[in-house]
Write an enzyme that holds these catalytic residues in place. Structure first.
Site, PDB file in Angstrom:
ATOM      1  N   SER A  86       0.783  -1.234   0.000  1.00  0.00           N
ATOM      2  CA  SER A  86       0.000   0.000   0.000  1.00  0.00           C
ATOM      3  C   SER A  86       0.815   1.285   0.000  1.00  0.00           C
ATOM      4  O   SER A  86       0.361   2.309  -0.487  1.00  0.00           O
ATOM      5  CB  SER A  86      -0.929   0.014   1.217  1.00  0.00           C
ATOM      6  OG  SER A  86      -0.181  -0.095   2.414  1.00  0.00           O
ATOM      7  N   HIS A 121      -5.107  -3.704  -2.024  1.00  0.00           N
ATOM      8  CA  HIS A 121      -4.796  -2.675  -3.027  1.00  0.00           C
ATOM      9  C   HIS A 121      -4.698  -3.236  -4.438  1.00  0.00           C
ATOM     10  O   HIS A 121      -4.242  -2.539  -5.341  1.00  0.00           O
ATOM     11  CB  HIS A 121      -3.496  -1.954  -2.650  1.00  0.00           C
ATOM     12  CG  HIS A 121      -3.651  -1.107  -1.437  1.00  0.00           C
ATOM     13  ND1 HIS A 121      -3.988   0.229  -1.474  1.00  0.00           N
ATOM     14  CD2 HIS A 121      -3.568  -1.428  -0.117  1.00  0.00           C
ATOM     15  CE1 HIS A 121      -4.082   0.706  -0.244  1.00  0.00           C
ATOM     16  NE2 HIS A 121      -3.830  -0.283   0.597  1.00  0.00           N
ATOM     17  N   LYS A 174     -11.597   0.409  -1.130  1.00  0.00           N
ATOM     18  CA  LYS A 174     -10.681   0.997  -2.107  1.00  0.00           C
ATOM     19  C   LYS A 174     -11.327   0.923  -3.499  1.00  0.00           C
ATOM     20  O   LYS A 174     -12.124   1.775  -3.828  1.00  0.00           O
ATOM     21  CB  LYS A 174      -9.325   0.311  -1.994  1.00  0.00           C
ATOM     22  CG  LYS A 174      -8.825   0.422  -0.522  1.00  0.00           C
ATOM     23  CD  LYS A 174      -7.476  -0.106  -0.288  1.00  0.00           C
ATOM     24  CE  LYS A 174      -7.180  -0.307   1.197  1.00  0.00           C
ATOM     25  NZ  LYS A 174      -7.311   0.877   2.038  1.00  0.00           N
TER      26      LYS A 174
HETATM   27  N1  PMP Z   1      -4.924  -4.340   4.397  1.00  0.00           N
HETATM   28  C1  PMP Z   1      -4.171  -3.455   3.732  1.00  0.00           C
HETATM   29  C2  PMP Z   1      -2.972  -3.934   2.990  1.00  0.00           C
HETATM   30  C3  PMP Z   1      -4.513  -2.103   3.733  1.00  0.00           C
HETATM   31  O1  PMP Z   1      -3.746  -1.206   3.104  1.00  0.00           O
HETATM   32  C4  PMP Z   1      -5.662  -1.685   4.445  1.00  0.00           C
HETATM   33  C5  PMP Z   1      -6.115  -0.240   4.469  1.00  0.00           C
HETATM   34  N2  PMP Z   1      -5.199   0.716   4.227  1.00  0.00           N
HETATM   35  C6  PMP Z   1      -6.408  -2.635   5.123  1.00  0.00           C
HETATM   36  C7  PMP Z   1      -6.021  -3.957   5.061  1.00  0.00           C
HETATM   37  C8  PMP Z   1      -7.618  -2.252   5.910  1.00  0.00           C
HETATM   38  O2  PMP Z   1      -8.673  -1.939   5.083  1.00  0.00           O
HETATM   39  P1  PMP Z   1      -9.827  -0.942   5.526  1.00  0.00           P
HETATM   40  O3  PMP Z   1      -9.237   0.437   5.564  1.00  0.00           O
HETATM   41  O4  PMP Z   1     -10.829  -1.086   4.470  1.00  0.00           O
HETATM   42  O5  PMP Z   1     -10.295  -1.362   6.870  1.00  0.00           O
END
Ligand code: PMP
Length: 395
Positions: free
Chosen positions: A185, A213, A244
């Site tokens: 990410s 992502h 996302k």
């Molecule tokens: N896993 C990864 C790799 C992420 O980047 C994120 C959010 N940035 C999440 C899980 C969590 O997702 P959410 O923000 O939808 O709770």
């Protein structure tokens, strides 16, 4: 001594930022003008740091479905999936996710965090082993800590290091869960999943991939890095998020292991939190369908990614190693990064300021991300905002 002493480093950073007149971690989006434009802290900006990869947040079909669900099912479920919170939409979305991923089983969670954290903490507990990429997202780290498994980190995206660590496990490999991400990410690099899967095939263990992502971006159907690398069969569990590419909020896990249906009742982040609102589920279901019906969105996303990547690279900035919808510019010095972030905001581009420990190294990042909804002209304006940065801010 007080409970607050440990927060002093954060308090100091906040004070430094306040003295500079910037609050990058509390910037307020006052008005959303479109999927790609908003008013943030009084500045009209192009949104260049969201995860709205396919630009579906304002899709009329998604909005209409959400509105209808609000009218018909109300504002919230007021309960967990295990109690009163499983509505027909949750079940339908689980079926649709299973179908999309060509898997037998799917679970819908309230957030991506709950999905990743819940699976990591439940699949491997005391006496088990988790081998994870050192640059894993906080939701992965939080999960594995909660579960109490022995945690072994391997060097970021290094299948040889993974192999070394799996080899040392001997018979304990049978109780081992390997965790990696699809697209990472912060910097946007892709997991070397073909090689990681090969190592897994050789040594054993189970493999979980967080495609938060990468959903909708890679693979013939948009199923992510596992599909693009041709190793879906080797991946035991895929987790991800609706927040996302699908433009809503919520998370999922899919698998072919029939045990997933029983395991769901052991996942604390599934049991002890309210399920997603009907409107959220309704827009997510439509977004999942549109993602499949409109491959041109993916093409547009990658065209924009390539354009931004090339543009920033041509300016001589230190960009990510690989073209991706996430384009991170490394700025070594924290204060220069803060000054650059502020300058960009004032010049019409809102990006993410990432500082250690959130960044994978000791450097700071200006994390940009593109959307299929960005026009070419908007991408060029983001590049122009970077071009206008004083040299002193980019060292
Ligand atoms: N896993 C990864 C790799 C992420 O980047 C994120 C959010 N940035 C999440 C899980 C969590 O997702 P959410 O923000 O939808 O709770």
């Amino acid at each position: 001594m007080s409970l607050f002493d440990k927060f002093q480093p954060i308090i100091d950073i906040r004070a430094d930022l306040a003295a500079l007149g910037v609050m990058p971690f509390g910037a307020v989006t006052e008005k959303i003008l479109s999927p790609t434009e908003a008013v943030v802290d009084g500045h009209k900006v192009i949104l260049a740091g969201t995860n709205n990869y396919l630009g579906l947040t304002f899709d009329p079909e998604c909005i209409a479905a959400a509105k209808q669900a609000l009218d018909e099912m109300g504002t919230g479920t007021t309960g967990s999936r295990m109690a009163n919170g499983t509505f027909i939409g949750h079940v339908q979305l689980e079926q649709e996710l299973a179908e999309f991923f060509a898997r037998q089983h799917a679970i819908v969670f309230s957030t991506g965090y709950a999905a990743t954290m819940g699976m990591g903490s439940t699949l491997a507990g005391r006496g088990d082993i988790i081998v994870l990429d050192a640059d894993s997202h906080a939701s992965i780290y939080d999960g594995v800590r909660l579960g109490g498994a022995e945690v072994i980190r391997f060097r970021h995206n290094d299948p040889t290091d993974l192999e070394k660590r799996l080899r040392r496990l001997g018979d304990r490999i049978d109780k081992t869960l390997i965790i990696v991400e699809g697209i990472y990410s912060m910097v946007g690099d892709q997991a070397r999943l073909a090689e990681i899967a090969e190592v897994k095939r050789k040594y054993g263990g189970m493999l979980l991939v967080d495609e938060a992502h990468s959903l909708g971006m890679l693979g013939a159907h948009g199923r992510g890095v596992a599909e693009a690398a041709g190793v879906e069969k080797d991946v035991d569990f895929i987790v991800g998020t609706f927040s996302k590419s699908l433009g809503a909020i919520g998370g999922y896990c899919v698998s072919d292991h029939p045990q997933l249906e029983a395991i769901r009742f052991a996942i604390r982040s599934y049991i002890f939190t309210a399920s997603p609102s009907p409107s959220t589920i309704a827009s997510t279901r439509v977004a999942l369908r549109l993602m499949q019906e409109r491959p041109e969105l993916r093409q547009r996303l990658w065209d924009n990614a390539q354009r931004l990547y090339d543009g920033l690279k041509d300016l001589g900035l230190q960009v990510s190693p690989q073209v991706s919808p996430v384009v991170a510019v490394t700025i070594k010095d924290r204060n220069q990064a803060i000054a650059a972030w502020t300058h960009l905001l004032h010049h019409g581009a809102y990006v993410n300021l990432v500082m250690p420990p959130a960044s994978p190294t000791n450097d700071s990042l200006l994390r940009c991300s593109v959307s299929a909804a960005h026009s070419t002209e908007q991408i060029d304006r983001i590049i122009a905002a970077f071009a206008a940065l004083p040299a002193a801010n980019t060292g």
